[in-house]
Scaffold this active site. Structure first.
Site, PDB file in Angstrom:
ATOM      1  N   LYS A  44       2.891  20.246  18.869  1.00 14.58           N
ATOM      2  CA  LYS A  44       4.550  20.703  19.210  1.00 14.58           C
ATOM      3  C   LYS A  44       5.198  19.292  18.780  1.00 14.58           C
ATOM      4  O   LYS A  44       4.710  18.383  18.671  1.00 14.58           O
ATOM      5  CB  LYS A  44       4.589  20.674  20.830  1.00 14.58           C
ATOM      6  N   ARG A 138       6.252  24.331  37.248  1.00 17.83           N
ATOM      7  CA  ARG A 138       7.071  24.017  36.000  1.00 17.83           C
ATOM      8  C   ARG A 138       7.001  25.351  35.379  1.00 17.83           C
ATOM      9  O   ARG A 138       7.236  26.603  35.767  1.00 17.83           O
ATOM     10  CB  ARG A 138       6.582  22.696  35.337  1.00 17.83           C
ATOM     11  N   TYR A 266      25.944  -7.096  20.145  1.00 17.26           N
ATOM     12  CA  TYR A 266      27.040  -6.730  21.002  1.00 17.26           C
ATOM     13  C   TYR A 266      26.802  -7.130  22.464  1.00 17.26           C
ATOM     14  O   TYR A 266      25.560  -7.207  22.788  1.00 17.26           O
ATOM     15  CB  TYR A 266      26.718  -4.979  21.137  1.00 17.26           C
ATOM     16  N   MET A 314      22.552   0.496  16.832  1.00 12.30           N
ATOM     17  CA  MET A 314      22.078   1.722  16.241  1.00 12.30           C
ATOM     18  C   MET A 314      21.273   1.625  14.905  1.00 12.30           C
ATOM     19  O   MET A 314      20.022   2.347  14.754  1.00 12.30           O
ATOM     20  CB  MET A 314      23.450   2.487  16.100  1.00 12.30           C
TER      21      MET A 314
HETATM   22  C1  LIG Z   1       1.844  19.098  25.282  1.00 13.25           C
HETATM   23  C2  LIG Z   1       0.864  20.214  26.089  1.00 13.25           C
HETATM   24  C3  LIG Z   1      -0.665  19.949  25.958  1.00 13.25           C
HETATM   25  C4  LIG Z   1      -1.293  18.758  25.267  1.00 13.25           C
HETATM   26  O1  LIG Z   1      -1.036  17.676  26.050  1.00 13.25           O
HETATM   27  P1  LIG Z   1      -1.707  16.123  25.752  1.00 13.25           P
HETATM   28  O2  LIG Z   1      -1.884  15.592  27.062  1.00 13.25           O
HETATM   29  O3  LIG Z   1      -0.404  15.773  24.618  1.00 13.25           O
HETATM   30  O4  LIG Z   1      -3.162  16.523  25.082  1.00 13.25           O
HETATM   31  C5  LIG Z   1      -1.382  20.984  26.298  1.00 13.25           C
HETATM   32  N1  LIG Z   1      -1.129  22.098  27.052  1.00 13.25           N
HETATM   33  C6  LIG Z   1       0.242  22.203  27.288  1.00 13.25           C
HETATM   34  C7  LIG Z   1       0.609  23.376  28.011  1.00 13.25           C
HETATM   35  C8  LIG Z   1       0.981  21.362  26.833  1.00 13.25           C
HETATM   36  O5  LIG Z   1       2.463  21.614  27.086  1.00 13.25           O
END
Ligand SMILES: *Cc1c(COP(=O)(O)O)cnc(C)c1O
Length: 380
Positions: A44, A138, A266, A314
């Site tokens: 992801k 969640r 800045y 930036m």
């Molecule tokens: C991001 C995620 C993972 C991977 O977690 P890591 O700690 O980065 O290995 C696994 N399962 C779910 C549901 C996630 O959202």
């Protein structure tokens, strides 16, 4: 063997993010050796900022058998990149294009009865993973809704609308393995499997652990471990030496002498109290350097750690190089694996009061990317 896969343009003249796929390969092999069952490579957020397709290919060549992403858009992008390994997508709105997911042979996680119904309508034969929220309030179904979700899934499966391929949960305190919440979450997942079985489901995939729990608690492994951060060298449990895969360098644009009283950047947040030399680097918070690291962090230049001075802008950052023999065009290492004494992503995270994940996923898209290491095991 190391192969320079992408080095098309001259790279000394601009900030450069280098991705070491050999590090991803080594990390994947470590997890494949530790996991009791399969390894799902979680790619992801563009493979945690390392390039989703490259990380996916590398992981699949070194022991991972599946891919995992949040959105269907990320899953479709993997398919468009030619990856045909099994993919699971777990975070989608209830009106997502479930039919397209099925056509692309993508498994989907369902966190609610509404999601389950929508997927079943798009069926027949959609592969789903029922997702239980084990302890984070969640994503995933609340435990109170679990029996009804399992019962409905059984009905849809018997009607041929879906196949329940898996059951999943995700731990909220795995980075603190001794915390009592972990035992409670493990027990809740065990209960969820029992409820599913009693409802007549027998999913082949049962998965609870991500990086931290995979490294610290085999009782969480079940049939598959979902590994994201660990593939790119981040260990939230701080128990295992993994190999960081990113190196960020930038050339010095100009050098200037500064007298006592010279104010930098800045807000003039830093003022020289002695004669010194300042080097300008052409990257800033738009490239992912956290503003919070202003006045705290450093970079490696001329073999030494040189402090950042003034506020990170930036597009640029100023470094105090003191008496060091630094010239325009010299390369600063902003972070890397640490082999040459350069700061690491973990250092940047601590300067910014954040976690490594936020640093690597927050790097800007204008950084020039280069890669070494072959994603495929036996390629020359
Ligand atoms: C991001 C995620 C993972 C991977 O977690 P890591 O700690 O980065 O290995 C696994 N399962 C779910 C549901 C996630 O959202």
């Amino acid at each position: 063997m190391t192969v320079v896969a992408v080095a098309a343009r001259s790279t000394g003249t601009q900030p450069r993010l280098h991705i070491d796929l050999d590090a991803v390969a080594a990390n994947t092999r470590l997890f494949a050796g530790r996991a009791g069952g399969e390894v799902m490579a979680v790619v992801k957020a563009d493979g945690f900022g390392h390039g989703a397709a490259a990380v996916a290919r590398t992981a699949l060549a070194h022991g991972a058998t599946r891919l995992g992403v949040t959105s269907l858009a990320e899953a479709f992008a993997l398919r468009a990149d030619g990856l045909d390994a099994p993919v699971l997508s777990w975070l989608n709105p209830v009106d997502a294009d479930w039919q397209a997911a099925q056509l692309a042979n993508i498994d989907v996680a369902v966190p609610s009865l509404d999601h389950l119904r929508a997927v079943a309508e798009a069926g027949p034969g959609s592969r789903v993973h029922l997702h239980l929220d084990v302890d984070m309030a969640r994503d995933g179904a609340a435990p109170g809704d679990w029996p009804a979700l399992c019962a409905a899934a059984t009905r849809f499966e018997r009607g041929g609308r879906i196949r329940v391929a898996g059951i999943m949960g995700h731990l909220g305190r795995a980075d603190d393995p001794k915390h009592a919440a972990n035992a409670a979450a493990r027990a809740r997942f065990g209960w969820a499997l029992e409820v599913a079985r009693a409802a007549g489901l027998c999913p082949a995939d049962r998965h609870l652990s991500a990086t931290a729990a995979t490294l610290t608690d085999p009782r969480t492994h079940h049939t598959m471990c979902r590994i994201g951060a660990g593939l790119v060298g981040i260990d939230p449990s701080r128990t295992t030496a993994l190999r960081p895969a990113l190196t960020l360098t930038a050339p010095v644009i100009t050098i200037r002498a500064a007298q006592p009283g010279t104010a930098v950047g800045y807000g003039h947040t830093w003022v020289a109290d002695r004669p010194t030399t300042l080097a300008l680097l052409p990257l800033g918070y738009a490239d992912g350097l956290p503003l919070m690291a202003s006045g705290r962090g450093d970079v490696l230049l001329a073999g030494r750690r040189c402090p950042l001075v003034g506020r990170i802008s930036m597009d640029m950052t100023v470094v105090d190089v003191g008496e060091l023999p630094v010239a325009a065009g010299d390369l600063a290492t902003v972070f890397g694996p640490g082999d040459a004494g350069e700061p690491t992503v973990r250092d940047w995270a601590s300067w910014a009061d954040t976690i490594e994940h936020e640093i690597v996923t927050g790097l800007g898209s204008r950084l020039h990317h280069t890669t070494t290491g072959t994603p495929l095991r036996n390629q020359p």
